[in-house]
Design a protein around this motif. Structure first.
Motif, PDB file in Angstrom:
ATOM      1  N   ARG A  89      12.567 -12.000  63.385  1.00 31.18           N
ATOM      2  CA  ARG A  89      12.482 -10.743  62.639  1.00 31.18           C
ATOM      3  C   ARG A  89      13.486 -10.669  61.505  1.00 31.18           C
ATOM      4  O   ARG A  89      13.249 -10.011  60.475  1.00 31.18           O
ATOM      5  N   GLY A  90      14.627 -11.331  61.631  1.00 27.28           N
ATOM      6  CA  GLY A  90      15.637 -11.300  60.578  1.00 27.28           C
ATOM      7  C   GLY A  90      15.217 -12.004  59.309  1.00 27.28           C
ATOM      8  O   GLY A  90      15.891 -11.882  58.279  1.00 27.28           O
ATOM      9  N   MET A  91      14.099 -12.750  59.347  1.00 25.96           N
ATOM     10  CA  MET A  91      13.628 -13.471  58.154  1.00 25.96           C
ATOM     11  C   MET A  91      12.577 -12.695  57.374  1.00 25.96           C
ATOM     12  O   MET A  91      12.038 -13.199  56.389  1.00 25.96           O
ATOM     13  N   LEU A  92      12.260 -11.468  57.783  1.00 24.32           N
ATOM     14  CA  LEU A  92      11.297 -10.653  57.045  1.00 24.32           C
ATOM     15  C   LEU A  92      11.916 -10.153  55.744  1.00 24.32           C
ATOM     16  O   LEU A  92      13.100  -9.822  55.691  1.00 24.32           O
ATOM     17  N   ASP A  93      11.102 -10.091  54.708  1.00 25.65           N
ATOM     18  CA  ASP A  93      11.555  -9.626  53.402  1.00 25.65           C
ATOM     19  C   ASP A  93      11.796  -8.112  53.469  1.00 25.65           C
ATOM     20  O   ASP A  93      10.862  -7.355  53.764  1.00 25.65           O
ATOM     21  N   PRO A  94      13.015  -7.631  53.223  1.00 25.57           N
ATOM     22  CA  PRO A  94      13.279  -6.193  53.333  1.00 25.57           C
ATOM     23  C   PRO A  94      12.509  -5.364  52.310  1.00 25.57           C
ATOM     24  O   PRO A  94      12.260  -4.175  52.528  1.00 25.57           O
ATOM     25  N   ILE A  95      12.123  -5.976  51.194  1.00 27.71           N
ATOM     26  CA  ILE A  95      11.366  -5.244  50.173  1.00 27.71           C
ATOM     27  C   ILE A  95       9.875  -5.255  50.485  1.00 27.71           C
ATOM     28  O   ILE A  95       9.168  -4.268  50.254  1.00 27.71           O
ATOM     29  N   ARG A  96       9.379  -6.374  51.009  1.00 28.07           N
ATOM     30  CA  ARG A  96       7.968  -6.497  51.381  1.00 28.07           C
ATOM     31  C   ARG A  96       7.916  -6.920  52.847  1.00 28.07           C
ATOM     32  O   ARG A  96       7.743  -8.094  53.172  1.00 28.07           O
ATOM     33  N   PRO A  97       8.070  -5.990  53.785  1.00 30.02           N
ATOM     34  CA  PRO A  97       8.244  -6.332  55.197  1.00 30.02           C
ATOM     35  C   PRO A  97       7.026  -6.975  55.850  1.00 30.02           C
ATOM     36  O   PRO A  97       7.122  -7.408  56.993  1.00 30.02           O
ATOM     37  N   ARG A  98       5.909  -7.057  55.160  1.00 33.09           N
ATOM     38  CA  ARG A  98       4.757  -7.759  55.724  1.00 33.09           C
ATOM     39  C   ARG A  98       4.815  -9.248  55.422  1.00 33.09           C
ATOM     40  O   ARG A  98       3.958 -10.002  55.875  1.00 33.09           O
ATOM     41  N   PHE A  99       5.840  -9.661  54.687  1.00 32.06           N
ATOM     42  CA  PHE A  99       5.946 -11.063  54.285  1.00 32.06           C
ATOM     43  C   PHE A  99       7.320 -11.617  54.664  1.00 32.06           C
ATOM     44  O   PHE A  99       8.302 -10.870  54.779  1.00 32.06           O
ATOM     45  N   TRP A 100       7.360 -12.936  54.825  1.00 31.47           N
ATOM     46  CA  TRP A 100       8.632 -13.608  55.071  1.00 31.47           C
ATOM     47  C   TRP A 100       9.414 -13.730  53.775  1.00 31.47           C
ATOM     48  O   TRP A 100       8.831 -13.861  52.689  1.00 31.47           O
ATOM     49  N   VAL A 101      10.715 -13.711  53.882  1.00 35.98           N
ATOM     50  CA  VAL A 101      11.564 -13.856  52.713  1.00 35.98           C
ATOM     51  C   VAL A 101      11.396 -15.261  52.140  1.00 35.98           C
ATOM     52  O   VAL A 101      11.119 -16.219  52.872  1.00 35.98           O
ATOM     53  N   ALA A 102      11.516 -15.393  50.843  1.00 33.13           N
ATOM     54  CA  ALA A 102      11.418 -16.716  50.210  1.00 33.13           C
ATOM     55  C   ALA A 102      12.505 -17.626  50.780  1.00 33.13           C
ATOM     56  O   ALA A 102      13.651 -17.233  50.929  1.00 33.13           O
ATOM     57  N   GLY A 103      12.122 -18.848  51.102  1.00 30.31           N
ATOM     58  CA  GLY A 103      13.081 -19.784  51.670  1.00 30.31           C
ATOM     59  C   GLY A 103      13.141 -19.775  53.181  1.00 30.31           C
ATOM     60  O   GLY A 103      13.952 -20.492  53.770  1.00 30.31           O
ATOM     61  N   ALA A 104      12.296 -18.969  53.830  1.00 29.74           N
ATOM     62  CA  ALA A 104      12.268 -18.976  55.297  1.00 29.74           C
ATOM     63  C   ALA A 104      11.864 -20.366  55.790  1.00 29.74           C
ATOM     64  O   ALA A 104      11.026 -21.033  55.176  1.00 29.74           O
ATOM     65  N   PRO A 105      12.432 -20.833  56.907  1.00 29.11           N
ATOM     66  CA  PRO A 105      12.132 -22.187  57.399  1.00 29.11           C
ATOM     67  C   PRO A 105      10.779 -22.243  58.105  1.00 29.11           C
ATOM     68  O   PRO A 105      10.671 -22.015  59.308  1.00 29.11           O
ATOM     69  N   PHE A 106       9.733 -22.544  57.354  1.00 28.42           N
ATOM     70  CA  PHE A 106       8.406 -22.635  57.942  1.00 28.42           C
ATOM     71  C   PHE A 106       8.266 -23.939  58.715  1.00 28.42           C
ATOM     72  O   PHE A 106       8.719 -24.998  58.269  1.00 28.42           O
ATOM     73  N   VAL A 107       7.623 -23.852  59.862  1.00 28.08           N
ATOM     74  CA  VAL A 107       7.452 -25.043  60.687  1.00 28.08           C
ATOM     75  C   VAL A 107       6.312 -25.897  60.133  1.00 28.08           C
ATOM     76  O   VAL A 107       5.413 -25.409  59.459  1.00 28.08           O
ATOM     77  N   GLN A 108       6.376 -27.190  60.414  1.00 31.24           N
ATOM     78  CA  GLN A 108       5.363 -28.116  59.948  1.00 31.24           C
ATOM     79  C   GLN A 108       4.886 -28.976  61.108  1.00 31.24           C
ATOM     80  O   GLN A 108       5.471 -28.980  62.181  1.00 31.24           O
ATOM     81  N   SER A 109       3.806 -29.693  60.858  1.00 28.92           N
ATOM     82  CA  SER A 109       3.271 -30.598  61.870  1.00 28.92           C
ATOM     83  C   SER A 109       3.959 -31.952  61.781  1.00 28.92           C
ATOM     84  O   SER A 109       4.189 -32.465  60.682  1.00 28.92           O
ATOM     85  N   PRO A 110       4.283 -32.551  62.932  1.00 30.89           N
ATOM     86  CA  PRO A 110       4.879 -33.887  62.891  1.00 30.89           C
ATOM     87  C   PRO A 110       3.911 -34.960  62.422  1.00 30.89           C
ATOM     88  O   PRO A 110       4.317 -36.073  62.140  1.00 30.89           O
ATOM     89  N   ILE A 111       2.604 -34.654  62.313  1.00 28.79           N
ATOM     90  CA  ILE A 111       1.640 -35.647  61.837  1.00 28.79           C
ATOM     91  C   ILE A 111       1.009 -35.212  60.514  1.00 28.79           C
ATOM     92  O   ILE A 111      -0.063 -35.643  60.167  1.00 28.79           O
ATOM     93  N   ALA A 112       1.700 -34.364  59.769  1.00 31.74           N
ATOM     94  CA  ALA A 112       1.118 -33.801  58.543  1.00 31.74           C
ATOM     95  C   ALA A 112       1.222 -34.727  57.345  1.00 31.74           C
ATOM     96  O   ALA A 112       0.997 -34.313  56.222  1.00 31.74           O
ATOM     97  N   VAL A 113       1.566 -35.973  57.562  1.00 28.69           N
ATOM     98  CA  VAL A 113       1.685 -36.913  56.445  1.00 28.69           C
ATOM     99  C   VAL A 113       0.341 -37.021  55.726  1.00 28.69           C
ATOM    100  O   VAL A 113      -0.687 -37.316  56.320  1.00 28.69           O
ATOM    101  N   GLY A 114       0.339 -36.770  54.442  1.00 28.22           N
ATOM    102  CA  GLY A 114      -0.885 -36.833  53.661  1.00 28.22           C
ATOM    103  C   GLY A 114      -1.708 -35.562  53.742  1.00 28.22           C
ATOM    104  O   GLY A 114      -2.699 -35.421  53.050  1.00 28.22           O
TER     105      GLY A 114
END
Length: 421
Positions: A279-304
């Motif tokens: 919850r601490g990563m929510l954008d205080p100005i646009r609370p329906r969105f994550w703040v820019a630079g939030a650490p989004f998770v990725q797939s370990p097999i997402a190469v390509g």
């Protein structure tokens, strides 16, 4: 003597007044028209969900159990050989037990043609060599992994699985779904259940973890029967609606990585290790969105592949929670939050593009529009799980109020409210 007649007509002032009145009326009518259109889309979405519920009922009538979630085919002695993401000469390959509950329902939702493709070996290029075995490859493969022999069934958009209010379409999605299996009220082991991979000796701790925490209608790598739903079919959620990603940082569709555990591994109910970890990563100005630079998770097999294809509801055949699962911890349209990477456990409430809530499908086939304001207990409480130090050990009532209780199949909780009001 002739009288000259004045020609009938409107003055400029009169025309301007009429135009102004018409403009005002159009302005007043447009919101009503839009509301009527959304009401029609919402009704269509509900009908799609009802068709899915009817397919579940017919499936259970035929096989005496519901379709397994996160299940499929695998070579148990070594589930990584041959590579399940690539076509293999001679017809090797399997899907690594990664199918969602949806492929098995296809014959019961008027998709017999697609089911025939999936349930039979596929020779993609007609050279007499089987490229894919029956039940297909691992659905998590990216478009880059498809190479010159794409497994088209997993890339197919099925109208019954789409909510008309959700505008998401096309790449990088590989077959979107707006309807996810209910995996209970705890994230612990929601992605694997008690699955034993690579031919390992059964792990007693995994079995205990599954029995304690995997309390939904669907349990990863297991088949559930209606007789297992002791709380009553009409009191138990079987599936929930989810919004699919539009490529933005929407808190409901774009998965961030929790900075701490989402499962209270410290056993501290007052600490940050709970459902509110992101919850601490929510954008205080646009609370329906994550703040820019939030650490989004990725797939370990997402190469390509595209990072965007590892967002909510982008692969209907893939059984991992982010793509086709939900739980009843945070209320509908709350933020999602993942543990580790996109294939693991997560806080995954239902969501929708409708105003004020999302549809849920009960185990008896009824569809209910659940409000965002549903009573959901203590969101900061640790989930039920098996551990010697667990704050909410196995058998505890859901700490997430009415909402959590609706997500459990056999916790002996009493639902005192009518969901159809």
């Amino acid at each position: 003597m002739r009288k000259t007649m004045k020609s009938a007509g409107f003055t400029l002032v009169e025309l301007l007044v009429v135009i102004a009145i018409i403009g005002i009326l159009v302005g007043l009518l447009l919101p009503a028209v839009q509301a009527a259109r959304e009401a029609a889309r919402r009704m269509s979405c509900s009908n799609n969900f009802k068709q899915l519920g009817l397919a579940m009922q017919n499936y259970h009538s035929n096989y005496k159990n519901l379709p397994a979630h996160s299940a499929g085919t695998t070579y148990a002695a070594n589930s990584g050989t041959p590579d399940p993401r690539l076509p293999v000469a001679g017809g090797g390959g399997h899907n690594r037990n990664e199918l969602s509950y949806l492929p098995g329902l296809l014959p019961f939702m008027e998709q017999q043609g697609l089911w025939e493709q999936i349930s039979n070996p596929m020779d993609y290029n007609g050279d007499g060599t089987v490229d894919y075995q029956a039940m297909g490859p691992d659905p998590r493969m990216t478009l880059a992994h498809h190479g010159t022999a794409p497994y088209t069934p997993w890339l197919t958009d099925i109208p019954t699985l789409r909510c008309p209010s959700d505008p998401g379409v096309g790449l990088p999605a590989q077959g979107r779904t707006n309807y996810a299996a209910c995996l209970g009220d705890s994230p612990h082991h929601m992605h694997v259940g008690n699955e034993q991979d690579n031919g390992l000796t059964p792990n007693a701790n995994w079995a205990l973890a599954e029995k304690a925490a995997c309390r939904g209608v669907f349990v990863a790598s297991n088949e559930t029967k209606f007789r297992d739903i002791l709380d009553g079919l009409s009191n138990t959620i079987a599936a929930g609606e989810i919004a699919t990603s539009l490529g933005d940082r929407d808190k409901r569709t774009h998965p961030p990585q929790a900075p701490t555990s989402i499962m209270a591994t410290s056993g501290n109910p007052q600490g940050p290790d709970n459902a509110l970890a992101c919850r601490g990563m929510l954008d205080p100005i646009r609370p329906r969105f994550w703040v820019a630079g939030a650490p989004f998770v990725q797939s370990p097999i997402a190469v390509g592949g595209s990072v965007q294809e590892w967002t909510r509801g982008m692969k209907w055949a893939y059984g991992r929670p982010l793509q086709s699962g939900m739980n009843t911890i945070l209320p509908p349209n709350s933020e999602i939050c993942m543990q580790g990477n996109v294939h693991n456990e997560g806080i995954l409430p239902p969501s929708s593009r409708h105003q004020g809530g999302a549809h849920i499908l009960m185990a008896d086939g009824a569809v209910v529009f659940m409000s965002d304001s549903v009573e959901a207990g203590n969101s900061s409480a640790p989930p039920v799980r098996w551990d010697s130090w667990a704050i909410n050990p196995a058998g505890s009532p859901s700490p997430y109020g009415l909402w959590g209780a609706l997500g459990t199949r056999a916790s002996s909780e009493v639902v005192e409210e009518s969901l159809n009001q």
